[in-house]
Design a protein around this motif. Sequence first.
Motif, PDB file in Angstrom:
ATOM      1  N   VAL A  60       0.831  -1.202   0.000  1.00  0.00           N
ATOM      2  CA  VAL A  60       0.000   0.000   0.000  1.00  0.00           C
ATOM      3  C   VAL A  60       0.865   1.252   0.000  1.00  0.00           C
ATOM      4  O   VAL A  60       0.599   2.220  -0.716  1.00  0.00           O
ATOM      5  CB  VAL A  60      -0.951   0.005   1.216  1.00  0.00           C
ATOM      6  N   CYS A  61       1.946   1.204   0.811  1.00  0.00           N
ATOM      7  CA  CYS A  61       2.847   2.364   0.889  1.00  0.00           C
ATOM      8  C   CYS A  61       3.596   2.591  -0.418  1.00  0.00           C
ATOM      9  O   CYS A  61       3.868   3.728  -0.808  1.00  0.00           O
ATOM     10  CB  CYS A  61       3.844   2.187   2.029  1.00  0.00           C
ATOM     11  N   THR A  62       3.959   1.504  -1.088  1.00  0.00           N
ATOM     12  CA  THR A  62       4.751   1.629  -2.316  1.00  0.00           C
ATOM     13  C   THR A  62       3.891   1.694  -3.575  1.00  0.00           C
ATOM     14  O   THR A  62       4.385   2.072  -4.638  1.00  0.00           O
ATOM     15  CB  THR A  62       5.722   0.444  -2.450  1.00  0.00           C
ATOM     16  N   ALA A  63       2.613   1.315  -3.463  1.00  0.00           N
ATOM     17  CA  ALA A  63       1.758   1.252  -4.657  1.00  0.00           C
ATOM     18  C   ALA A  63       1.649   2.602  -5.339  1.00  0.00           C
ATOM     19  O   ALA A  63       1.678   2.684  -6.579  1.00  0.00           O
ATOM     20  CB  ALA A  63       0.365   0.751  -4.281  1.00  0.00           C
ATOM     21  N   SER A  64       1.508   3.658  -4.546  1.00  0.00           N
ATOM     22  CA  SER A  64       1.371   4.980  -5.148  1.00  0.00           C
ATOM     23  C   SER A  64       2.618   5.356  -5.933  1.00  0.00           C
ATOM     24  O   SER A  64       2.528   5.852  -7.063  1.00  0.00           O
ATOM     25  CB  SER A  64       1.091   6.032  -4.066  1.00  0.00           C
ATOM     26  N   LEU A  65       3.801   5.095  -5.356  1.00  0.00           N
ATOM     27  CA  LEU A  65       5.053   5.431  -6.044  1.00  0.00           C
ATOM     28  C   LEU A  65       5.239   4.586  -7.299  1.00  0.00           C
ATOM     29  O   LEU A  65       5.572   5.104  -8.369  1.00  0.00           O
ATOM     30  CB  LEU A  65       6.228   5.230  -5.090  1.00  0.00           C
ATOM     31  N   VAL A  66       5.026   3.275  -7.165  1.00  0.00           N
ATOM     32  CA  VAL A  66       5.249   2.360  -8.286  1.00  0.00           C
ATOM     33  C   VAL A  66       4.278   2.649  -9.428  1.00  0.00           C
ATOM     34  O   VAL A  66       4.677   2.744 -10.601  1.00  0.00           O
ATOM     35  CB  VAL A  66       5.126   0.895  -7.827  1.00  0.00           C
ATOM     36  N   PHE A  71       2.746   4.688 -14.838  1.00  0.00           N
ATOM     37  CA  PHE A  71       1.909   5.475 -15.736  1.00  0.00           C
ATOM     38  C   PHE A  71       2.627   6.733 -16.212  1.00  0.00           C
ATOM     39  O   PHE A  71       2.485   7.135 -17.374  1.00  0.00           O
ATOM     40  CB  PHE A  71       0.594   5.848 -15.038  1.00  0.00           C
ATOM     41  N   GLY A  72       3.407   7.352 -15.320  1.00  0.00           N
ATOM     42  CA  GLY A  72       4.153   8.546 -15.714  1.00  0.00           C
ATOM     43  C   GLY A  72       5.221   8.236 -16.751  1.00  0.00           C
ATOM     44  O   GLY A  72       5.395   8.977 -17.724  1.00  0.00           O
ATOM     45  N   THR A  73       5.957   7.131 -16.565  1.00  0.00           N
ATOM     46  CA  THR A  73       6.974   6.728 -17.537  1.00  0.00           C
ATOM     47  C   THR A  73       6.338   6.423 -18.884  1.00  0.00           C
ATOM     48  O   THR A  73       6.848   6.837 -19.935  1.00  0.00           O
ATOM     49  CB  THR A  73       7.738   5.489 -17.033  1.00  0.00           C
ATOM     50  N   TYR A  74       5.232   5.686 -18.858  1.00  0.00           N
ATOM     51  CA  TYR A  74       4.539   5.358 -20.106  1.00  0.00           C
ATOM     52  C   TYR A  74       4.114   6.625 -20.843  1.00  0.00           C
ATOM     53  O   TYR A  74       4.362   6.775 -22.047  1.00  0.00           O
ATOM     54  CB  TYR A  74       3.314   4.489 -19.802  1.00  0.00           C
ATOM     55  N   ALA A 104       8.961   0.030 -21.646  1.00  0.00           N
ATOM     56  CA  ALA A 104       9.817   0.890 -20.825  1.00  0.00           C
ATOM     57  C   ALA A 104       9.223   1.083 -19.435  1.00  0.00           C
ATOM     58  O   ALA A 104       9.940   1.088 -18.422  1.00  0.00           O
ATOM     59  CB  ALA A 104      10.000   2.245 -21.513  1.00  0.00           C
ATOM     60  N   SER A 105       7.902   1.211 -19.364  1.00  0.00           N
ATOM     61  CA  SER A 105       7.222   1.345 -18.079  1.00  0.00           C
ATOM     62  C   SER A 105       7.447   0.107 -17.214  1.00  0.00           C
ATOM     63  O   SER A 105       7.697   0.218 -16.009  1.00  0.00           O
ATOM     64  CB  SER A 105       5.728   1.565 -18.322  1.00  0.00           C
ATOM     65  N   GLY A 106       7.350  -1.074 -17.828  1.00  0.00           N
ATOM     66  CA  GLY A 106       7.578  -2.310 -17.081  1.00  0.00           C
ATOM     67  C   GLY A 106       8.998  -2.430 -16.571  1.00  0.00           C
ATOM     68  O   GLY A 106       9.226  -2.879 -15.442  1.00  0.00           O
ATOM     69  N   PHE A 107       9.973  -2.031 -17.376  1.00  0.00           N
ATOM     70  CA  PHE A 107      11.368  -2.109 -16.954  1.00  0.00           C
ATOM     71  C   PHE A 107      11.648  -1.182 -15.772  1.00  0.00           C
ATOM     72  O   PHE A 107      12.344  -1.548 -14.830  1.00  0.00           O
ATOM     73  CB  PHE A 107      12.296  -1.749 -18.121  1.00  0.00           C
ATOM     74  N   VAL A 108      11.096   0.033 -15.819  1.00  0.00           N
ATOM     75  CA  VAL A 108      11.358   1.019 -14.759  1.00  0.00           C
ATOM     76  C   VAL A 108      10.815   0.544 -13.421  1.00  0.00           C
ATOM     77  O   VAL A 108      11.471   0.681 -12.383  1.00  0.00           O
ATOM     78  CB  VAL A 108      10.736   2.384 -15.148  1.00  0.00           C
ATOM     79  N   ARG A 109       9.644  -0.060 -13.409  1.00  0.00           N
ATOM     80  CA  ARG A 109       9.016  -0.432 -12.143  1.00  0.00           C
ATOM     81  C   ARG A 109       9.748  -1.577 -11.441  1.00  0.00           C
ATOM     82  O   ARG A 109       9.603  -1.746 -10.235  1.00  0.00           O
ATOM     83  CB  ARG A 109       7.544  -0.773 -12.346  1.00  0.00           C
ATOM     84  N   VAL A 110      10.537  -2.355 -12.172  1.00  0.00           N
ATOM     85  CA  VAL A 110      11.251  -3.477 -11.553  1.00  0.00           C
ATOM     86  C   VAL A 110      12.187  -2.997 -10.453  1.00  0.00           C
ATOM     87  O   VAL A 110      12.281  -3.609  -9.376  1.00  0.00           O
ATOM     88  CB  VAL A 110      12.031  -4.274 -12.624  1.00  0.00           C
ATOM     89  N   PHE A 111      12.880  -1.901 -10.691  1.00  0.00           N
ATOM     90  CA  PHE A 111      13.850  -1.412  -9.712  1.00  0.00           C
ATOM     91  C   PHE A 111      13.169  -0.920  -8.438  1.00  0.00           C
ATOM     92  O   PHE A 111      13.779  -0.903  -7.366  1.00  0.00           O
ATOM     93  CB  PHE A 111      14.684  -0.282 -10.343  1.00  0.00           C
ATOM     94  N   LEU A 112      11.916  -0.534  -8.532  1.00  0.00           N
ATOM     95  CA  LEU A 112      11.177  -0.078  -7.363  1.00  0.00           C
ATOM     96  C   LEU A 112      10.446  -1.220  -6.658  1.00  0.00           C
ATOM     97  O   LEU A 112      10.318  -1.215  -5.436  1.00  0.00           O
ATOM     98  CB  LEU A 112      10.160   1.000  -7.782  1.00  0.00           C
ATOM     99  N   THR A 113       9.968  -2.187  -7.430  1.00  0.00           N
ATOM    100  CA  THR A 113       9.099  -3.208  -6.848  1.00  0.00           C
ATOM    101  C   THR A 113       9.829  -4.425  -6.315  1.00  0.00           C
ATOM    102  O   THR A 113       9.271  -5.149  -5.484  1.00  0.00           O
ATOM    103  CB  THR A 113       8.070  -3.700  -7.889  1.00  0.00           C
TER     104      THR A 113
END
Length: 304
Positions: A60-66, A71-74, A104-113
Amino acid sequence: MDFIAGAVGGICGVAVGYPLDTVKVRIQTETKYMGIWPCVRDLYRQERVWGFYRGLSLPVCTASLVSSMSFGTYSHCLAHICRLRYGSADAKPAKADITLSGCASGFVRVFLTSPSEVAKVRLQTQTQMQTETQRRRPSAAGPWPAAPVCPGPRYRGPLHCLATVAREEGLRGLYKGSLALLCRDGHSFATYFLSYAILCERLTPAGRSQPDVLGVLVAGGCAGVLAWTVATPMDVIKSRLQADGQGQRRYRGLLHCVVASVREEGPRVLCKGLALNCCRAFPVNMVVFVAYEAVLRLTRGLLT
Protein backbone atom coordinates in the motif's frame (compact mmCIF):
# COMPACT_ATOMS: atom_id res chain seq x y z
CA MET A 1 -0.72 14.81 -13.92
CA ASP A 2 -0.11 11.26 -15.14
CA PHE A 3 2.09 10.60 -12.10
CA ILE A 4 -0.66 11.72 -9.69
CA ALA A 5 -3.39 9.81 -11.54
CA GLY A 6 -1.24 6.68 -11.63
CA ALA A 7 -0.61 6.92 -7.88
CA VAL A 8 -4.33 7.09 -7.09
CA GLY A 9 -5.10 4.21 -9.43
CA GLY A 10 -2.35 2.05 -7.95
CA ILE A 11 -3.59 2.43 -4.38
CA CYS A 12 -7.15 1.58 -5.41
CA GLY A 13 -5.92 -1.50 -7.28
CA VAL A 14 -3.94 -2.86 -4.32
CA ALA A 15 -6.88 -2.39 -1.96
CA VAL A 16 -9.14 -4.44 -4.25
CA GLY A 17 -6.79 -7.23 -5.30
CA TYR A 18 -4.51 -8.06 -2.35
CA PRO A 19 -6.42 -11.02 -0.80
CA LEU A 20 -6.45 -12.88 -4.10
CA ASP A 21 -2.77 -12.02 -4.59
CA THR A 22 -1.98 -13.80 -1.31
CA VAL A 23 -3.85 -16.90 -2.49
CA LYS A 24 -2.03 -16.72 -5.83
CA VAL A 25 1.40 -16.67 -4.19
CA ARG A 26 0.52 -19.63 -1.96
CA ILE A 27 -0.65 -21.66 -4.96
CA GLN A 28 2.49 -20.84 -6.93
CA THR A 29 4.96 -21.64 -4.16
CA GLU A 30 3.33 -24.68 -2.52
CA THR A 31 3.05 -27.93 -4.48
CA LYS A 32 0.25 -29.35 -2.31
CA TYR A 33 -2.41 -26.96 -3.62
CA MET A 34 -4.16 -28.23 -6.75
CA GLY A 35 -6.77 -25.50 -6.91
CA ILE A 36 -7.95 -22.17 -5.56
CA TRP A 37 -10.55 -23.40 -3.05
CA PRO A 38 -8.23 -25.76 -1.06
CA CYS A 39 -5.76 -22.89 -0.67
CA VAL A 40 -8.45 -20.43 0.44
CA ARG A 41 -9.86 -22.98 2.91
CA ASP A 42 -6.46 -23.81 4.45
CA LEU A 43 -5.45 -20.17 4.68
CA TYR A 44 -8.68 -19.24 6.43
CA ARG A 45 -8.49 -22.19 8.84
CA GLN A 46 -4.90 -21.44 9.81
CA GLU A 47 -4.87 -17.63 9.86
CA ARG A 48 -8.46 -16.44 9.51
CA VAL A 49 -9.19 -13.26 7.56
CA TRP A 50 -5.93 -11.58 8.58
CA GLY A 51 -3.97 -14.23 6.69
CA PHE A 52 -5.25 -12.87 3.37
CA TYR A 53 -3.75 -9.47 4.17
CA ARG A 54 -0.26 -10.52 5.31
CA GLY A 55 2.34 -8.07 4.06
CA LEU A 56 -0.27 -5.54 2.90
CA SER A 57 1.21 -2.43 4.53
CA LEU A 58 4.32 -2.24 2.35
CA PRO A 59 2.50 -2.71 -0.99
CA VAL A 60 0.00 0.00 0.00
CA CYS A 61 2.85 2.36 0.89
CA THR A 62 4.75 1.63 -2.32
CA ALA A 63 1.76 1.25 -4.66
CA SER A 64 1.37 4.98 -5.15
CA LEU A 65 5.05 5.43 -6.04
CA VAL A 66 5.25 2.36 -8.29
CA SER A 67 2.00 3.02 -10.14
CA SER A 68 2.90 6.70 -10.45
CA MET A 69 6.23 5.79 -12.05
CA SER A 70 4.60 3.21 -14.33
CA PHE A 71 1.91 5.48 -15.74
CA GLY A 72 4.15 8.55 -15.71
CA THR A 73 6.97 6.73 -17.54
CA TYR A 74 4.54 5.36 -20.11
CA SER A 75 2.96 8.76 -20.75
CA HIS A 76 6.23 10.68 -20.99
CA CYS A 77 7.97 8.02 -23.06
CA LEU A 78 5.03 7.98 -25.48
CA ALA A 79 5.04 11.79 -25.70
CA HIS A 80 8.78 11.86 -26.48
CA ILE A 81 8.43 9.15 -29.14
CA CYS A 82 5.55 11.03 -30.80
CA ARG A 83 7.51 14.28 -30.67
CA LEU A 84 10.52 12.64 -32.31
CA ARG A 85 8.55 10.72 -34.94
CA TYR A 86 5.68 13.05 -35.76
CA GLY A 87 6.82 16.45 -34.49
CA SER A 88 4.13 16.75 -31.82
CA ALA A 89 3.52 15.06 -28.48
CA ASP A 90 -0.23 15.17 -29.17
CA ALA A 91 0.01 13.20 -32.42
CA LYS A 92 -1.79 9.86 -32.57
CA PRO A 93 0.77 7.16 -31.69
CA ALA A 94 1.25 3.96 -33.66
CA LYS A 95 0.83 0.57 -31.99
CA ALA A 96 4.62 0.11 -32.00
CA ASP A 97 5.02 3.40 -30.09
CA ILE A 98 2.54 2.26 -27.43
CA THR A 99 4.24 -1.14 -27.15
CA LEU A 100 7.70 0.37 -26.70
CA SER A 101 6.46 2.87 -24.10
CA GLY A 102 4.63 0.12 -22.18
CA CYS A 103 7.77 -2.03 -22.19
CA ALA A 104 9.82 0.89 -20.82
CA SER A 105 7.22 1.34 -18.08
CA GLY A 106 7.58 -2.31 -17.08
CA PHE A 107 11.37 -2.11 -16.95
CA VAL A 108 11.36 1.02 -14.76
CA ARG A 109 9.02 -0.43 -12.14
CA VAL A 110 11.25 -3.48 -11.55
CA PHE A 111 13.85 -1.41 -9.71
CA LEU A 112 11.18 -0.08 -7.36
CA THR A 113 9.10 -3.21 -6.85
CA SER A 114 11.70 -5.94 -6.38
CA PRO A 115 12.41 -5.32 -2.65
CA SER A 116 8.73 -4.91 -1.81
CA GLU A 117 7.89 -8.05 -3.84
CA VAL A 118 10.49 -10.02 -1.85
CA ALA A 119 8.98 -8.83 1.44
CA LYS A 120 5.42 -9.47 0.24
CA VAL A 121 6.14 -13.03 -0.90
CA ARG A 122 8.12 -13.90 2.25
CA LEU A 123 5.33 -12.61 4.51
CA GLN A 124 2.60 -14.30 2.48
CA THR A 125 4.35 -17.69 2.68
CA GLN A 126 6.11 -17.66 6.04
CA THR A 127 3.33 -19.42 7.99
CA GLN A 128 3.36 -22.32 5.55
CA MET A 129 7.18 -22.43 5.64
CA GLN A 130 7.13 -22.58 9.45
CA THR A 131 4.64 -25.46 9.37
CA GLU A 132 6.80 -27.45 6.96
CA THR A 133 9.93 -26.79 9.03
CA GLN A 134 8.21 -28.07 12.17
CA ARG A 135 6.96 -31.12 10.29
CA ARG A 136 10.50 -31.99 9.18
CA ARG A 137 12.07 -31.44 12.63
CA PRO A 138 12.96 -34.82 14.25
CA SER A 139 11.39 -35.60 17.61
CA ALA A 140 13.56 -35.77 20.72
CA ALA A 141 14.85 -39.17 21.86
CA GLY A 142 13.49 -40.70 25.04
CA PRO A 143 10.34 -42.30 26.39
CA TRP A 144 8.39 -39.07 26.34
CA PRO A 145 7.33 -37.29 23.14
CA ALA A 146 9.02 -34.00 22.41
CA ALA A 147 7.18 -30.90 23.50
CA PRO A 148 5.63 -29.02 20.62
CA VAL A 149 7.76 -26.19 19.34
CA CYS A 150 5.88 -23.03 18.47
CA PRO A 151 8.38 -20.45 17.30
CA GLY A 152 7.18 -16.97 16.57
CA PRO A 153 7.08 -15.65 13.03
CA ARG A 154 10.48 -15.07 11.49
CA TYR A 155 9.39 -11.75 10.00
CA ARG A 156 7.41 -9.39 12.23
CA GLY A 157 6.43 -7.09 9.39
CA PRO A 158 7.53 -5.70 6.02
CA LEU A 159 10.32 -3.47 7.34
CA HIS A 160 11.64 -6.20 9.64
CA CYS A 161 11.52 -8.60 6.70
CA LEU A 162 13.52 -6.24 4.49
CA ALA A 163 16.08 -5.61 7.25
CA THR A 164 16.44 -9.35 7.90
CA VAL A 165 16.87 -10.17 4.22
CA ALA A 166 19.42 -7.38 3.78
CA ARG A 167 21.37 -8.56 6.83
CA GLU A 168 21.34 -12.25 5.97
CA GLU A 169 21.45 -12.18 2.17
CA GLY A 170 22.84 -8.74 1.36
CA LEU A 171 21.65 -6.39 -1.35
CA ARG A 172 21.28 -9.31 -3.75
CA GLY A 173 18.66 -10.78 -1.44
CA LEU A 174 16.47 -7.69 -1.82
CA TYR A 175 16.62 -8.11 -5.59
CA LYS A 176 16.17 -11.86 -5.61
CA GLY A 177 14.08 -12.88 -8.60
CA SER A 178 14.53 -9.46 -10.24
CA LEU A 179 15.55 -11.02 -13.58
CA ALA A 180 12.31 -13.01 -13.61
CA LEU A 181 10.47 -9.83 -12.59
CA LEU A 182 12.11 -7.97 -15.47
CA CYS A 183 11.09 -10.70 -17.92
CA ARG A 184 7.57 -10.62 -16.49
CA ASP A 185 6.94 -6.89 -16.48
CA GLY A 186 8.60 -5.92 -19.76
CA HIS A 187 6.30 -7.74 -22.15
CA SER A 188 3.27 -7.79 -19.83
CA PHE A 189 3.15 -3.99 -19.54
CA ALA A 190 3.63 -3.68 -23.29
CA THR A 191 0.56 -5.93 -23.64
CA TYR A 192 -1.23 -4.01 -20.88
CA PHE A 193 -1.04 -0.54 -22.40
CA LEU A 194 -1.39 -1.70 -26.01
CA SER A 195 -4.54 -3.72 -25.34
CA TYR A 196 -6.02 -0.87 -23.27
CA ALA A 197 -5.39 1.65 -26.06
CA ILE A 198 -6.90 -0.65 -28.73
CA LEU A 199 -9.96 -1.47 -26.64
CA CYS A 200 -10.55 2.18 -25.72
CA GLU A 201 -10.43 3.09 -29.42
CA ARG A 202 -12.94 0.36 -30.25
CA LEU A 203 -15.26 1.27 -27.36
CA THR A 204 -15.29 5.04 -27.99
CA PRO A 205 -18.72 6.14 -29.29
CA ALA A 206 -18.85 7.82 -32.68
CA GLY A 207 -18.27 11.55 -32.49
CA ARG A 208 -16.37 11.38 -29.19
CA SER A 209 -12.65 11.34 -28.46
CA GLN A 210 -12.80 9.18 -25.32
CA PRO A 211 -14.82 6.20 -24.11
CA ASP A 212 -17.41 6.57 -21.38
CA VAL A 213 -17.02 5.07 -17.90
CA LEU A 214 -18.36 1.69 -18.97
CA GLY A 215 -15.87 1.60 -21.84
CA VAL A 216 -12.98 2.39 -19.49
CA LEU A 217 -14.14 -0.33 -17.10
CA VAL A 218 -14.28 -2.97 -19.83
CA ALA A 219 -11.01 -1.88 -21.48
CA GLY A 220 -9.14 -1.72 -18.17
CA GLY A 221 -10.40 -5.09 -16.99
CA CYS A 222 -9.63 -6.85 -20.27
CA ALA A 223 -6.18 -5.21 -20.49
CA GLY A 224 -5.37 -6.52 -17.02
CA VAL A 225 -6.48 -10.06 -17.93
CA LEU A 226 -4.39 -10.09 -21.12
CA ALA A 227 -1.35 -8.71 -19.32
CA TRP A 228 -1.50 -11.35 -16.58
CA THR A 229 -2.05 -14.09 -19.14
CA VAL A 230 1.36 -13.41 -20.67
CA ALA A 231 2.95 -12.60 -17.29
CA THR A 232 1.94 -15.68 -15.28
CA PRO A 233 4.76 -18.10 -16.33
CA MET A 234 7.47 -15.67 -15.19
CA ASP A 235 5.36 -14.70 -12.18
CA VAL A 236 5.46 -18.32 -10.99
CA ILE A 237 9.26 -18.41 -11.32
CA LYS A 238 9.59 -15.00 -9.63
CA SER A 239 7.50 -16.09 -6.64
CA ARG A 240 9.46 -19.33 -6.22
CA LEU A 241 12.82 -17.57 -6.37
CA GLN A 242 11.75 -14.92 -3.87
CA ALA A 243 10.27 -17.45 -1.43
CA ASP A 244 13.37 -19.63 -1.71
CA GLY A 245 15.35 -17.76 0.94
CA GLN A 246 13.21 -18.88 3.91
CA GLY A 247 14.64 -22.36 4.25
CA GLN A 248 17.02 -24.66 2.44
CA ARG A 249 17.65 -23.11 -0.97
CA ARG A 250 16.40 -25.19 -3.88
CA TYR A 251 17.12 -22.98 -6.89
CA ARG A 252 20.46 -21.68 -8.18
CA GLY A 253 18.91 -19.15 -10.51
CA LEU A 254 16.15 -18.40 -13.00
CA LEU A 255 16.95 -21.14 -15.54
CA HIS A 256 17.49 -23.75 -12.81
CA CYS A 257 14.14 -22.79 -11.26
CA VAL A 258 12.37 -23.14 -14.62
CA VAL A 259 13.98 -26.51 -15.39
CA ALA A 260 13.50 -27.93 -11.88
CA SER A 261 9.88 -26.78 -11.64
CA VAL A 262 8.93 -28.19 -15.05
CA ARG A 263 10.76 -31.45 -14.36
CA GLU A 264 9.03 -31.97 -11.01
CA GLU A 265 5.52 -30.77 -11.85
CA GLY A 266 5.31 -30.70 -15.64
CA PRO A 267 4.83 -27.73 -18.00
CA ARG A 268 1.48 -26.92 -16.38
CA VAL A 269 3.37 -25.53 -13.38
CA LEU A 270 4.07 -22.38 -15.42
CA CYS A 271 0.32 -21.73 -15.53
CA LYS A 272 -0.17 -22.05 -11.77
CA GLY A 273 -2.36 -19.23 -10.56
CA LEU A 274 -3.39 -18.21 -14.10
CA ALA A 275 -7.12 -18.49 -13.45
CA LEU A 276 -6.76 -16.64 -10.16
CA ASN A 277 -4.59 -13.94 -11.76
CA CYS A 278 -7.22 -13.36 -14.43
CA CYS A 279 -10.08 -13.30 -11.90
CA ARG A 280 -8.15 -10.79 -9.82
CA ALA A 281 -6.89 -8.74 -12.77
CA PHE A 282 -10.30 -7.80 -14.15
CA PRO A 283 -11.78 -5.96 -11.13
CA VAL A 284 -8.39 -4.59 -10.02
CA ASN A 285 -7.57 -3.00 -13.37
CA MET A 286 -11.12 -1.79 -13.84
CA VAL A 287 -10.60 0.20 -10.65
CA VAL A 288 -7.05 1.27 -11.60
CA PHE A 289 -8.00 2.71 -14.98
CA VAL A 290 -11.25 4.29 -13.83
CA ALA A 291 -9.40 6.06 -11.00
CA TYR A 292 -6.57 7.01 -13.38
CA GLU A 293 -8.89 8.43 -16.03
CA ALA A 294 -11.08 10.16 -13.45
CA VAL A 295 -8.11 11.99 -11.90
CA LEU A 296 -6.78 12.94 -15.35
CA ARG A 297 -10.13 14.31 -16.49
CA LEU A 298 -10.67 16.12 -13.19
CA THR A 299 -7.28 17.83 -13.26
CA ARG A 300 -7.62 18.72 -16.94
CA GLY A 301 -11.05 20.21 -16.22
CA LEU A 302 -9.64 22.28 -13.36
CA LEU A 303 -6.72 23.51 -15.48
CA THR A 304 -8.88 24.55 -18.44
